[in-house]
Scaffold this motif. Structure first.
Motif, short mmCIF file in Angstrom:
data_model
loop_
_atom_site.label_atom_id
_atom_site.label_comp_id
_atom_site.label_asym_id
_atom_site.label_seq_id
_atom_site.Cartn_x
_atom_site.Cartn_y
_atom_site.Cartn_z
N LYS A 19 -69.54 -71.80 51.63
CA LYS A 19 -68.60 -72.71 50.97
C LYS A 19 -69.33 -73.79 50.18
O LYS A 19 -68.91 -74.19 49.10
CB LYS A 19 -67.68 -73.34 52.02
CG LYS A 19 -66.63 -74.25 51.45
CD LYS A 19 -65.74 -74.80 52.55
CE LYS A 19 -64.73 -75.77 51.99
NZ LYS A 19 -63.88 -76.32 53.05
N HIS A 20 -70.45 -74.26 50.71
CA HIS A 20 -71.23 -75.33 50.07
C HIS A 20 -72.39 -74.78 49.23
O HIS A 20 -73.27 -75.54 48.84
CB HIS A 20 -71.74 -76.31 51.13
CG HIS A 20 -70.64 -77.08 51.78
ND1 HIS A 20 -70.05 -78.17 51.20
CD2 HIS A 20 -69.99 -76.89 52.96
CE1 HIS A 20 -69.10 -78.63 51.99
NE2 HIS A 20 -69.04 -77.87 53.07
N LYS A 21 -72.40 -73.44 49.01
CA LYS A 21 -73.42 -72.78 48.19
C LYS A 21 -74.84 -73.10 48.66
O LYS A 21 -75.73 -73.39 47.88
CB LYS A 21 -73.23 -73.11 46.71
CG LYS A 21 -71.89 -72.64 46.16
CD LYS A 21 -71.81 -72.81 44.67
CE LYS A 21 -70.47 -72.38 44.13
NZ LYS A 21 -70.26 -70.97 44.10
N LEU A 22 -75.04 -73.03 49.98
CA LEU A 22 -76.33 -73.35 50.56
C LEU A 22 -77.11 -72.12 51.01
O LEU A 22 -78.17 -72.25 51.61
CB LEU A 22 -76.14 -74.32 51.74
CG LEU A 22 -75.67 -75.72 51.35
CD1 LEU A 22 -75.28 -76.52 52.57
CD2 LEU A 22 -76.75 -76.43 50.55
N ILE A 23 -76.60 -70.94 50.71
CA ILE A 23 -77.32 -69.71 51.04
C ILE A 23 -77.86 -69.10 49.76
O ILE A 23 -77.11 -68.86 48.82
CB ILE A 23 -76.42 -68.70 51.78
CG1 ILE A 23 -76.04 -69.26 53.15
CG2 ILE A 23 -77.12 -67.35 51.92
CD1 ILE A 23 -75.17 -68.35 53.97
N ASP A 24 -79.16 -68.88 49.71
CA ASP A 24 -79.81 -68.28 48.54
C ASP A 24 -79.96 -66.77 48.69
O ASP A 24 -79.89 -66.03 47.73
CB ASP A 24 -81.19 -68.91 48.32
CG ASP A 24 -81.11 -70.41 48.12
OD1 ASP A 24 -80.26 -70.86 47.34
OD2 ASP A 24 -81.89 -71.13 48.77
N GLU A 25 -80.21 -66.33 49.92
CA GLU A 25 -80.38 -64.90 50.22
C GLU A 25 -79.73 -64.63 51.56
O GLU A 25 -79.65 -65.51 52.41
CB GLU A 25 -81.87 -64.54 50.34
CG GLU A 25 -82.67 -64.74 49.09
CD GLU A 25 -84.12 -64.30 49.26
OE1 GLU A 25 -84.42 -63.49 50.16
OE2 GLU A 25 -84.95 -64.77 48.47
N MET A 26 -79.27 -63.39 51.73
CA MET A 26 -78.73 -63.02 53.04
C MET A 26 -79.03 -61.57 53.35
O MET A 26 -79.10 -60.74 52.45
CB MET A 26 -77.24 -63.31 53.12
CG MET A 26 -76.34 -62.46 52.27
SD MET A 26 -74.60 -62.79 52.55
CE MET A 26 -74.34 -64.08 51.36
N THR A 27 -79.25 -61.33 54.61
CA THR A 27 -79.41 -59.97 55.12
C THR A 27 -78.24 -59.71 56.03
O THR A 27 -78.03 -60.43 57.01
CB THR A 27 -80.74 -59.82 55.88
OG1 THR A 27 -81.82 -60.12 54.99
CG2 THR A 27 -80.89 -58.40 56.42
N ILE A 28 -77.47 -58.72 55.68
CA ILE A 28 -76.31 -58.34 56.48
C ILE A 28 -76.66 -57.08 57.23
O ILE A 28 -77.06 -56.07 56.63
CB ILE A 28 -75.07 -58.13 55.58
CG1 ILE A 28 -74.75 -59.43 54.85
CG2 ILE A 28 -73.89 -57.64 56.41
CD1 ILE A 28 -73.67 -59.30 53.81
#
Length: 126
Positions: free
Chosen positions: A72-81
């Protein structure tokens, strides 16, 4: 790390990240344990503070509500799901309707003999 994830991990085995500063996001106060700090303040404020310090990446492990706040706050640059080959039927959604639309680029995909699949995405900046 979410408190429920932390509790689950510590019930299964010895805490694996003893060599790293770890923040366990919780609603209740607990005493800190070595490199583990139990944090119940403003999560975006904590992440912005950590991002402003020198160092490497911030790793977030578990907790749908934590992921939702960070997205929501655009604080994730990359993610591994990680997709685990078990159908639960119920549970908390990882992504809620309140999450803004994000463009992602697939950086890699890995499958394992156990059936686990990991998808690594990078956020495309607009």
């Amino acid at each position: 790390m979410g408190r429920k994830t932390y509790d689950w991990i510590t019930q299964q085995c010895e805490f694996p990240h003893k060599d790293k500063k770890t923040y366990v996001i919780t609603q209740s106060l607990r005493p800190n344990k070595g490199t583990i700090e139990f944090y119940n303040g403003d999560l975006p404020e904590l992440v912005n503070t950590l991002k402003s310090q020198p160092g490497k990446n911030i790793y977030c492990d578990g907790g749908a509500s934590i992921i939702q706040q960070l997205l929501k706050h655009k604080l994730i640059d990359e993610m591994t799901i990680s997709i685990i080959p078990i159908l639960l039927g119920t549970g908390k959604k990882l992504f809620s309707e309140s999450i803004p639309e994000e463009l992602l680029q697939c950086a890699s995909a890995k499958s394992f003999d156990t059936g686990l699949v990991q998808l690594h995405y990078k956020r495309i900046r607009r």
